[in-house]
Scaffold this motif. Structure first.
Motif, mmCIF file in Angstrom:
data_model
loop_
_atom_site.group_PDB
_atom_site.id
_atom_site.type_symbol
_atom_site.label_atom_id
_atom_site.label_comp_id
_atom_site.label_asym_id
_atom_site.label_seq_id
_atom_site.Cartn_x
_atom_site.Cartn_y
_atom_site.Cartn_z
ATOM 1 N N VAL A 58 0.849 -1.193 0.000
ATOM 2 C CA VAL A 58 0.000 0.000 0.000
ATOM 3 C C VAL A 58 0.880 1.236 0.000
ATOM 4 O O VAL A 58 1.713 1.433 0.881
ATOM 5 C CB VAL A 58 -0.936 0.014 1.231
ATOM 6 N N CYS A 61 -3.492 5.906 0.815
ATOM 7 C CA CYS A 61 -4.919 5.592 0.926
ATOM 8 C C CYS A 61 -5.636 6.736 1.622
ATOM 9 O O CYS A 61 -5.011 7.583 2.262
ATOM 10 C CB CYS A 61 -5.135 4.278 1.688
ATOM 11 N N ILE A 128 -7.274 3.331 -2.577
ATOM 12 C CA ILE A 128 -5.947 2.817 -2.240
ATOM 13 C C ILE A 128 -5.063 2.889 -3.479
ATOM 14 O O ILE A 128 -5.433 2.371 -4.540
ATOM 15 C CB ILE A 128 -5.997 1.353 -1.758
ATOM 16 N N VAL A 190 -8.110 -0.811 5.611
ATOM 17 C CA VAL A 190 -6.773 -0.414 5.179
ATOM 18 C C VAL A 190 -6.504 1.038 5.570
ATOM 19 O O VAL A 190 -5.439 1.369 6.122
ATOM 20 C CB VAL A 190 -6.612 -0.600 3.655
ATOM 21 N N LEU A 205 -1.138 -4.342 6.222
ATOM 22 C CA LEU A 205 -1.745 -3.739 5.032
ATOM 23 C C LEU A 205 -1.599 -4.653 3.822
ATOM 24 O O LEU A 205 -2.515 -4.774 3.005
ATOM 25 C CB LEU A 205 -1.099 -2.380 4.755
ATOM 26 N N LEU A 208 -4.178 -7.328 4.152
ATOM 27 C CA LEU A 208 -5.513 -6.821 3.826
ATOM 28 C C LEU A 208 -5.690 -6.689 2.318
ATOM 29 O O LEU A 208 -6.771 -6.970 1.783
ATOM 30 C CB LEU A 208 -5.738 -5.470 4.513
#
Length: 350
Positions: A58, A61, A128, A190, A205, A208
C-alpha cells in the motif's frame, strides 16, 4: 464398508492441495470447473501460481468525504482502487466511460488513462494506491501525480512492472459485485490501519490487500453459489440497516422479522452471504466503528460507547480487548504511520 474407510478413516475430512501441472496452467491463466456446480471457477490452477509474484504494498490511501470534485485525465505509476460508498459521479477508465454510484468498484491499472469526477454533492469514495508487486526501493517513491498528467516517460524506472497474464490483468475498469460491501469494509480497514500504525503495519496492510484481491476475484466469479440470488438484496438491506443503526439495540430476531424470514433461515442466508453469523457481523461492525471514532475524532470513550451501541465504557473496553488484544486507550496511543492517508508530502517532480 469400503475397505478404504478402514485404512483411511479420515479421508473425508482431509483437504488435498495438488501440485501444479505447468503444462495445463501458466501464471493464473487457465480455468478449473467446479465439480459441485459445473460453473467455471478460479481454482488452484488459476490462483495459486499468482503467489509466485503477488506481493501487495500500500502506497497511499484515504477515505475522507469530498464535495463536488474533479480529476482530469491522467496516468499513474501504480494501481488505484476506488470504492464508491456514497454519492455519484462520472469516471473513465481507458476508453470506457461510467456513471459511478454507490457500490461501484473501480480498478485502474498503471499507465491507464482515467478521469474521476464527483457530481452528486458529498461523495465518500475510499481509495488505495498500491503495488501488486513490491519492489525496493521503487515502491517507496513519495510524490503524487496531479490531475491532467499523461506523459510519464521520464519516470519509467519507477513504474509498476507489467504483471503476468492472469486473473488480475482481466479485472474490468468498473465492477458491480455481490460482495461489494465486504470489499468496501476492507478498503476502509486499510485506511484505518494506515492511520493508526500498529507495529508491523506494512505487513498487515499487505495482508488486507490480499484479502481485497481475493474478494474481488470471488465477486467477479458471479453470485454466491450457496445463496439464492433473490435473497442477496434482502441480505444487503439487512447489512445496511445494521450499519445505519449501530447505536441502537440490534437483535437477530428483529433483523429476521424485518426481512420477513424465520430467524434460523435468516441466520443461514446471512452467513452464506457474508461468511459469518449476524451476531458476529454486528460485533465486528461495532468494533470497527469504535476504531474509526478513536482514530479520526477526539470523542471521549463514553461518547463512543453510546454511538456504537455499548451500554457503557466498561462494556466497550471488555469487547474491544477481547477483539483486538489491547484496551481502547492503548489502541488510541498508537501514532500515525508513514502511509499517506490524505496526500503526498512531495509534489509531482515535473
Amino acid at each position: 464398508m469400503d475397505k478404504r474407510d478402514i485404512m483411511y478413516p479420515f479421508r473425508y475430512i482431509m483437504i488435498r492441495i495438488s501440485t501444479m501441472d505447468n503444462s495445463k496452467s501458466s501464471m493464473c491463466g487457465s480455468e478449473k470447473t467446479s465439480r459441485r456446480s459445473g460453473l467455471s471457477m478460479p481454482g488452484y490452477e488459476e490462483v495459486t501460481p499468482c503467489l509466485e509474484w503477488l506481493r501487495p504494498y500500500v502506497r497511499q490511501c484515504g477515505n475522507s468525504p469530498r464535495g463536488n470534485w474533479k480529476m482530469e485525465r491522467r496516468r499513474l505509476l501504480d494501481f488505484l482502487l476506488v470504492y464508491i460508498e456514497k454519492g455519484s459521479g462520472q469516471f473513465t477508465v481507458g476508453p470506457n466511460g461510467y456513471d459511478a454510484s454507490a457500490g461501484d468498484l473501480f480498478w485502474i491499472p498503471p499507465d491507464t488513462e482515467h478521469s474521476m469526477e464527483g457530481t452528486g454533492g458529498v461523495m465518500v469514495c475510499p481509495y488505495i494506491h498500491f503495488d501488486l508487486i513490491y519492489r525496493y526501493p521503487e515502491s517507496h517513491w513519495e510524490f503524487s501525480i496531479p490531475s491532467g498528467v499523461n506523459n510519464l516517460d521520464d519516470y519509467t524506472p519507477m513504474a509498476h512492472p507489467a504483471i503476468p497474464e492472469s486473473l488480475f490483468s482481466r479485472i474490468p475498469g468498473r465492477s458491480r459485485l455481490y460482495n461489494h460491501r465486504q470489499i468496501g469494509s476492507l478498503i476502509n480497514t486499510v485506511c484505518r490501519e494506515a492511520a493508526v500504525a500498529h507495529e508491523a503495519h506494512t505487513m498487515a496492510l499487505s495482508g488486507l490487500m490480499m484479502q481485497i484481491c481475493t474478494e474481488i476475484l470471488r465477486g467477479l466469479n458471479g453470485k454466491n453459489e450457496t445463496e439464492n440470488e433473490r435473497y442477496i438484496a434482502v441480505m444487503e438491506a439487512a447489512s445496511s440497516f445494521v450499519q445505519n443503526n449501530l447505536a441502537e439495540e440490534l437483535t437477530v430476531r428483529d433483523l429476521a422479522e424485518n426481512a420477513n424470514l424465520s430467524e434460523a433461515y435468516f441466520r443461514r442466508l446471512f452467513a452464506a452471504q457474508y461468511g459469518l453469523s449476524p451476531g458476529r457481523y454486528i460485533r465486528q461492525l461495532r468494533i470497527a466503528r469504535v476504531k474509526d471514532l478513536m482514530t479520526y475524532t477526539d470523542n471521549s470513550l463514553s461518547e463512543i460507547s453510546l454511538l456504537c451501541g455499548f451500554a457503557d465504557v466498561h462494556s466497550l473496553s471488555k469487547a474491544f480487548k477481547k477483539a483486538e488484544g489491547v484496551s481502547p486507550r492503548e489502541y488510541r496511543k498508537f501514532g500515525r504511520n508513514l502511509v499517506f492517508t490524505s496526500g503526498r508530502e512531495k509534489a509531482y517532480p515535473g
